[in-house]
Design a protein around this motif. Sequence first.
Motif, mmCIF file in Angstrom:
data_model
loop_
_atom_site.group_PDB
_atom_site.id
_atom_site.type_symbol
_atom_site.label_atom_id
_atom_site.label_comp_id
_atom_site.label_asym_id
_atom_site.label_seq_id
_atom_site.Cartn_x
_atom_site.Cartn_y
_atom_site.Cartn_z
ATOM 1 N N THR A 43 0.950 -1.302 0.077
ATOM 2 C CA THR A 43 0.074 0.385 -0.250
ATOM 3 C C THR A 43 0.894 1.324 -0.016
ATOM 4 O O THR A 43 0.347 2.667 -0.687
ATOM 5 N N ASN A 44 1.775 1.062 0.688
ATOM 6 C CA ASN A 44 3.050 2.789 0.570
ATOM 7 C C ASN A 44 3.499 2.541 -0.846
ATOM 8 O O ASN A 44 3.426 3.467 -1.511
ATOM 9 N N ILE A 45 3.448 1.633 -1.654
ATOM 10 C CA ILE A 45 4.672 2.030 -3.119
ATOM 11 C C ILE A 45 3.190 2.288 -3.178
ATOM 12 O O ILE A 45 3.249 2.689 -4.521
ATOM 13 N N ASN A 46 1.509 1.863 -3.510
ATOM 14 C CA ASN A 46 0.444 2.813 -4.718
ATOM 15 C C ASN A 46 0.382 4.092 -3.048
ATOM 16 O O ASN A 46 0.289 5.323 -4.514
ATOM 17 N N PHE A 47 1.181 4.623 -2.437
ATOM 18 C CA PHE A 47 0.988 5.363 -2.416
ATOM 19 C C PHE A 47 1.190 6.876 -2.954
ATOM 20 O O PHE A 47 1.361 8.297 -3.590
ATOM 21 N N VAL A 48 2.765 6.228 -2.507
ATOM 22 C CA VAL A 48 3.829 7.306 -3.275
ATOM 23 C C VAL A 48 3.657 7.360 -4.917
ATOM 24 O O VAL A 48 4.033 7.860 -5.378
ATOM 25 N N ALA A 49 3.459 6.394 -5.497
ATOM 26 C CA ALA A 49 3.041 6.066 -6.922
ATOM 27 C C ALA A 49 2.445 6.760 -7.506
ATOM 28 O O ALA A 49 2.298 7.412 -8.290
ATOM 29 N N PHE A 50 0.880 7.110 -6.698
ATOM 30 C CA PHE A 50 0.609 7.965 -6.792
ATOM 31 C C PHE A 50 0.174 9.203 -6.887
ATOM 32 O O PHE A 50 0.370 9.865 -7.099
ATOM 33 N N SER A 51 0.946 9.267 -5.327
ATOM 34 C CA SER A 51 1.679 10.912 -4.968
ATOM 35 C C SER A 51 2.682 11.362 -6.380
ATOM 36 O O SER A 51 2.745 12.848 -6.280
ATOM 37 N N GLU A 52 3.371 10.909 -6.739
ATOM 38 C CA GLU A 52 3.799 11.022 -8.030
ATOM 39 C C GLU A 52 3.436 11.284 -9.071
ATOM 40 O O GLU A 52 3.685 12.415 -9.683
ATOM 41 N N PHE A 54 0.377 11.775 -9.134
ATOM 42 C CA PHE A 54 -0.530 12.957 -9.090
ATOM 43 C C PHE A 54 -0.284 14.406 -8.841
ATOM 44 O O PHE A 54 -0.616 15.833 -8.448
ATOM 45 N N HIS A 55 1.334 14.231 -8.607
ATOM 46 C CA HIS A 55 2.534 15.612 -8.851
ATOM 47 C C HIS A 55 1.752 16.728 -7.366
ATOM 48 O O HIS A 55 2.099 17.393 -7.251
ATOM 49 N N HIS A 56 1.160 15.401 -6.029
ATOM 50 C CA HIS A 56 1.075 16.207 -4.593
ATOM 51 C C HIS A 56 1.704 15.392 -3.110
ATOM 52 O O HIS A 56 1.877 14.069 -3.391
ATOM 53 N N ALA A 57 1.964 15.796 -2.448
ATOM 54 C CA ALA A 57 3.047 15.099 -1.668
ATOM 55 C C ALA A 57 2.137 14.231 -0.783
ATOM 56 O O ALA A 57 2.955 14.493 0.330
ATOM 57 N N ALA A 58 1.205 14.209 -1.015
ATOM 58 C CA ALA A 58 0.368 14.129 0.701
ATOM 59 C C ALA A 58 0.293 12.671 0.553
ATOM 60 O O ALA A 58 0.598 11.297 1.877
ATOM 61 N N GLY A 59 0.318 11.756 -0.353
ATOM 62 C CA GLY A 59 0.738 10.742 -0.509
ATOM 63 C C GLY A 59 2.077 9.747 -0.096
ATOM 64 O O GLY A 59 1.990 9.390 1.255
#
Length: 101
Positions: A43-52, A54-59
């Motif tokens: 799940t952390n991989i997903n958070f970082v991938a989607f954060s990158e 969508f160019h948003h640091a919340a993930g």
Amino acid sequence: MTVPLSFYLILSGVVFLTGLVGVLIRRNIIIILLSVELMLNATNINFVAFSEYFHHAAGQVFVFFALTVAAAEVAVGLAIIIALHRSKSTINVDEFQLLKW
């Protein structure tokens, strides 16, 4: 050259399924805890991938807190394993009946 989002999602799915299989096999407590950690890392991989993506640091911030909680989980889990091993001399899950009625 950037890696597409789908590659990260496939990697995350494979890591999560590996953890799920480890939990379902459940030979001993250490394997179960490691498998839960694999699922959390997926799940952390997903958070970082989607954060990158969508160019948003919340993930990425959420991953930082999730890793902090995971470290505390490992400490508590190992303490429970040591206590169970001292009382029962085994870490095989099938031999524990502490929570059964």
